[in-house]
Motif scaffolding. Sequence first.
Motif, PDB file in Angstrom:
ATOM      1  N   VAL A 145       0.857  -1.191   0.000  1.00 56.86           N
ATOM      2  CA  VAL A 145       0.000   0.000   0.000  1.00 56.86           C
ATOM      3  C   VAL A 145       0.896   1.245   0.000  1.00 56.86           C
ATOM      4  O   VAL A 145       1.998   1.217   0.542  1.00 56.86           O
ATOM      5  CB  VAL A 145      -0.956   0.047   1.214  1.00 56.86           C
ATOM      6  N   PRO A 146       0.402   2.341  -0.617  1.00 55.61           N
ATOM      7  CA  PRO A 146       1.228   3.547  -0.641  1.00 55.61           C
ATOM      8  C   PRO A 146       1.378   4.150   0.751  1.00 55.61           C
ATOM      9  O   PRO A 146       0.422   4.150   1.533  1.00 55.61           O
ATOM     10  CB  PRO A 146       0.456   4.502  -1.569  1.00 55.61           C
ATOM     11  N   VAL A 147       2.573   4.603   1.043  1.00 58.41           N
ATOM     12  CA  VAL A 147       2.833   5.317   2.295  1.00 58.41           C
ATOM     13  C   VAL A 147       3.372   6.685   1.904  1.00 58.41           C
ATOM     14  O   VAL A 147       4.361   6.776   1.169  1.00 58.41           O
ATOM     15  CB  VAL A 147       3.863   4.564   3.161  1.00 58.41           C
ATOM     16  N   ILE A 148       2.674   7.734   2.318  1.00 59.39           N
ATOM     17  CA  ILE A 148       3.053   9.091   1.925  1.00 59.39           C
ATOM     18  C   ILE A 148       3.510   9.857   3.166  1.00 59.39           C
ATOM     19  O   ILE A 148       2.803   9.888   4.181  1.00 59.39           O
ATOM     20  CB  ILE A 148       1.870   9.798   1.221  1.00 59.39           C
ATOM     21  N   LEU A 149       4.700  10.422   3.067  1.00 56.36           N
ATOM     22  CA  LEU A 149       5.297  11.100   4.216  1.00 56.36           C
ATOM     23  C   LEU A 149       5.378  12.601   3.978  1.00 56.36           C
ATOM     24  O   LEU A 149       5.919  13.040   2.952  1.00 56.36           O
ATOM     25  CB  LEU A 149       6.708  10.559   4.466  1.00 56.36           C
ATOM     26  N   ASP A 150       4.849  13.383   4.937  1.00 57.35           N
ATOM     27  CA  ASP A 150       5.039  14.832   4.846  1.00 57.35           C
ATOM     28  C   ASP A 150       6.408  15.190   5.439  1.00 57.35           C
ATOM     29  O   ASP A 150       7.133  14.310   5.917  1.00 57.35           O
ATOM     30  CB  ASP A 150       3.887  15.590   5.536  1.00 57.35           C
ATOM     31  N   GLU A 151       6.748  16.482   5.424  1.00 54.42           N
ATOM     32  CA  GLU A 151       8.082  16.913   5.834  1.00 54.42           C
ATOM     33  C   GLU A 151       8.430  16.443   7.253  1.00 54.42           C
ATOM     34  O   GLU A 151       9.523  15.940   7.513  1.00 54.42           O
ATOM     35  CB  GLU A 151       8.172  18.440   5.717  1.00 54.42           C
ATOM     36  N   GLN A 152       7.450  16.598   8.168  1.00 52.07           N
ATOM     37  CA  GLN A 152       7.702  16.194   9.561  1.00 52.07           C
ATOM     38  C   GLN A 152       7.955  14.693   9.672  1.00 52.07           C
ATOM     39  O   GLN A 152       8.831  14.249  10.406  1.00 52.07           O
ATOM     40  CB  GLN A 152       6.479  16.545  10.408  1.00 52.07           C
ATOM     41  N   GLN A 153       7.156  13.933   8.927  1.00 50.53           N
ATOM     42  CA  GLN A 153       7.320  12.472   8.959  1.00 50.53           C
ATOM     43  C   GLN A 153       8.650  12.054   8.332  1.00 50.53           C
ATOM     44  O   GLN A 153       9.289  11.121   8.812  1.00 50.53           O
ATOM     45  CB  GLN A 153       6.147  11.798   8.231  1.00 50.53           C
ATOM     46  N   VAL A 154       9.042  12.781   7.276  1.00 52.93           N
ATOM     47  CA  VAL A 154      10.341  12.499   6.651  1.00 52.93           C
ATOM     48  C   VAL A 154      11.462  12.684   7.666  1.00 52.93           C
ATOM     49  O   VAL A 154      12.369  11.854   7.775  1.00 52.93           O
ATOM     50  CB  VAL A 154      10.572  13.411   5.414  1.00 52.93           C
ATOM     51  N   GLN A 155      11.404  13.787   8.418  1.00 49.80           N
ATOM     52  CA  GLN A 155      12.444  14.066   9.421  1.00 49.80           C
ATOM     53  C   GLN A 155      12.489  12.950  10.475  1.00 49.80           C
ATOM     54  O   GLN A 155      13.562  12.559  10.927  1.00 49.80           O
ATOM     55  CB  GLN A 155      12.189  15.424  10.101  1.00 49.80           C
ATOM     56  N   ALA A 156      11.308  12.460  10.858  1.00 46.00           N
ATOM     57  CA  ALA A 156      11.255  11.361  11.828  1.00 46.00           C
ATOM     58  C   ALA A 156      11.798  10.071  11.210  1.00 46.00           C
ATOM     59  O   ALA A 156      12.519   9.316  11.862  1.00 46.00           O
ATOM     60  CB  ALA A 156       9.818  11.158  12.310  1.00 46.00           C
ATOM     61  N   TRP A 157      11.461   9.833   9.945  1.00 49.85           N
ATOM     62  CA  TRP A 157      11.901   8.601   9.277  1.00 49.85           C
ATOM     63  C   TRP A 157      13.414   8.538   9.103  1.00 49.85           C
ATOM     64  O   TRP A 157      14.017   7.511   9.401  1.00 49.85           O
ATOM     65  CB  TRP A 157      11.225   8.477   7.890  1.00 49.85           C
ATOM     66  N   VAL A 158      14.034   9.613   8.604  1.00 49.22           N
ATOM     67  CA  VAL A 158      15.492   9.523   8.373  1.00 49.22           C
ATOM     68  C   VAL A 158      16.225   9.271   9.686  1.00 49.22           C
ATOM     69  O   VAL A 158      17.170   8.486   9.737  1.00 49.22           O
ATOM     70  CB  VAL A 158      16.118  10.774   7.686  1.00 49.22           C
ATOM     71  N   ARG A 159      15.778   9.950  10.754  1.00 46.68           N
ATOM     72  CA  ARG A 159      16.438   9.753  12.052  1.00 46.68           C
ATOM     73  C   ARG A 159      16.109   8.378  12.620  1.00 46.68           C
ATOM     74  O   ARG A 159      16.978   7.682  13.162  1.00 46.68           O
ATOM     75  CB  ARG A 159      16.017  10.840  13.025  1.00 46.68           C
ATOM     76  N   GLY A 160      14.839   7.996  12.518  1.00 47.34           N
ATOM     77  CA  GLY A 160      14.408   6.706  13.070  1.00 47.34           C
ATOM     78  C   GLY A 160      15.092   5.535  12.373  1.00 47.34           C
ATOM     79  O   GLY A 160      15.494   4.558  13.020  1.00 47.34           O
ATOM     80  N   LEU A 161      15.248   5.628  11.041  1.00 48.08           N
ATOM     81  CA  LEU A 161      15.955   4.577  10.302  1.00 48.08           C
ATOM     82  C   LEU A 161      17.410   4.505  10.752  1.00 48.08           C
ATOM     83  O   LEU A 161      17.989   3.424  10.881  1.00 48.08           O
ATOM     84  CB  LEU A 161      15.899   4.841   8.791  1.00 48.08           C
ATOM     85  N   THR A 162      18.005   5.685  10.998  1.00 47.24           N
ATOM     86  CA  THR A 162      19.391   5.715  11.483  1.00 47.24           C
ATOM     87  C   THR A 162      19.501   5.005  12.825  1.00 47.24           C
ATOM     88  O   THR A 162      20.409   4.190  13.035  1.00 47.24           O
ATOM     89  CB  THR A 162      19.883   7.172  11.628  1.00 47.24           C
ATOM     90  N   ASP A 163      18.572   5.298  13.732  1.00 43.46           N
ATOM     91  CA  ASP A 163      18.616   4.657  15.049  1.00 43.46           C
ATOM     92  C   ASP A 163      18.481   3.138  14.933  1.00 43.46           C
ATOM     93  O   ASP A 163      19.168   2.385  15.630  1.00 43.46           O
ATOM     94  CB  ASP A 163      17.513   5.221  15.960  1.00 43.46           C
ATOM     95  N   MET A 164      17.589   2.690  14.041  1.00 37.84           N
ATOM     96  CA  MET A 164      17.439   1.240  13.844  1.00 37.84           C
ATOM     97  C   MET A 164      18.749   0.631  13.347  1.00 37.84           C
ATOM     98  O   MET A 164      19.162  -0.445  13.796  1.00 37.84           O
ATOM     99  CB  MET A 164      16.338   0.954  12.807  1.00 37.84           C
ATOM    100  N   ARG A 165      19.415   1.322  12.418  1.00 40.79           N
ATOM    101  CA  ARG A 165      20.687   0.814  11.872  1.00 40.79           C
ATOM    102  C   ARG A 165      21.777   0.830  12.935  1.00 40.79           C
ATOM    103  O   ARG A 165      22.566  -0.094  13.029  1.00 40.79           O
ATOM    104  CB  ARG A 165      21.107   1.621  10.641  1.00 40.79           C
ATOM    105  N   LEU A 166      21.832   1.913  13.733  1.00 39.22           N
ATOM    106  CA  LEU A 166      22.837   1.977  14.802  1.00 39.22           C
ATOM    107  C   LEU A 166      22.620   0.838  15.795  1.00 39.22           C
ATOM    108  O   LEU A 166      23.572   0.209  16.270  1.00 39.22           O
ATOM    109  CB  LEU A 166      22.769   3.328  15.528  1.00 39.22           C
ATOM    110  N   MET A 167      21.352   0.577  16.099  1.00 36.63           N
ATOM    111  CA  MET A 167      21.031  -0.496  17.044  1.00 36.63           C
ATOM    112  C   MET A 167      21.470  -1.860  16.497  1.00 36.63           C
ATOM    113  O   MET A 167      22.164  -2.622  17.184  1.00 36.63           O
ATOM    114  CB  MET A 167      19.522  -0.492  17.326  1.00 36.63           C
ATOM    115  N   LEU A 168      21.076  -2.153  15.245  1.00 37.88           N
ATOM    116  CA  LEU A 168      21.437  -3.452  14.661  1.00 37.88           C
ATOM    117  C   LEU A 168      22.950  -3.577  14.515  1.00 37.88           C
ATOM    118  O   LEU A 168      23.512  -4.655  14.741  1.00 37.88           O
ATOM    119  CB  LEU A 168      20.752  -3.629  13.302  1.00 37.88           C
ATOM    120  N   ALA A 169      23.621  -2.480  14.140  1.00 39.23           N
ATOM    121  CA  ALA A 169      25.075  -2.508  13.963  1.00 39.23           C
ATOM    122  C   ALA A 169      25.765  -2.856  15.277  1.00 39.23           C
ATOM    123  O   ALA A 169      26.722  -3.632  15.301  1.00 39.23           O
ATOM    124  CB  ALA A 169      25.573  -1.165  13.441  1.00 39.23           C
TER     125      ALA A 169
END
Lengths: 174, 94
Positions: free
Chosen positions: A109-133
């Motif tokens: 399904v399409p997921v559409i991100l506004d500017e605020q959600q984008v800011q949360a996503w880039v940081r949140g994805l980073t945290d997930m990667r830092l955690m797994l790393a």
Amino acid sequence: MGDALAVGIVKQFHRRADGTVSTSVDGPEAGLFLSLVDEVHAVLEYADGDLRPIDPVLDRFFPEAYPTDSDASAEFRRFTTPDLRSRKTHNAAAIAESLAPALTADEPVPVILDEQQVQAWVRGLTDMRLMLAARVGIGAEPDPGLPVDAVEPLTEVYNWLGWVQDSLVRALDD
Amino acid sequence: MPRLDEAIDTIERVSLDSPWVTIVWNDPVNLMSYVAWVFRSYFGFPAEEAERRMLMVHNDGRAIVASGGREEMERHVEAMHDFGLWATLSRSES
């Protein structure tokens, strides 16, 4: 720095005419993201500004600010950790929230991100990667508590998240 | 010979004026595209400058991304930690 290896499903983000960013996510992908969100939240539960973090993930989430001054680093952590922690908690929650409609979907399904959600996503994805790393030992030893047969699947998820993030960042440049 | 209180004044002024720097360190996790994007979007570096500093981090292990007062550098370091980058501050050596 890390490489964005394409592993598994190729996820692509696009900048839309109205400035939002879109992608599509299916149920299993959304489920995977949600389990990572839960994991980040669980790690953050133990973040305490007064304590030197005992989990290597927390060490990476809240690094030493003063490399040669442990007192100043502790002071910095005391002041910044509560706010950073609540922002990291919020970022992970925002990812979960934007994926809620995909969770029960059979088809992507399409997921559409506004500017605020984008800011949360880039940081949140980073945290997930830092955690797994920190867990699988990217650039260091694996977490001794991690079962040996968990290293490979978690490394695949880590690489996949790298691809997701790279695609998102490139879409922001469009 | 300056009076002691004048000397202390001078020392305080020097330490206030003495600039601090924000340093971003290389790490094996963060993507080159992401680090360059952070440098552009947070510090407002033009694309080429952001790319140049990102490559300094990548090739030399670290890059200075800002200099100024201590409090300002602490804000930058906190912002970098918010982005998940490994950043520290220290007194400028120059």
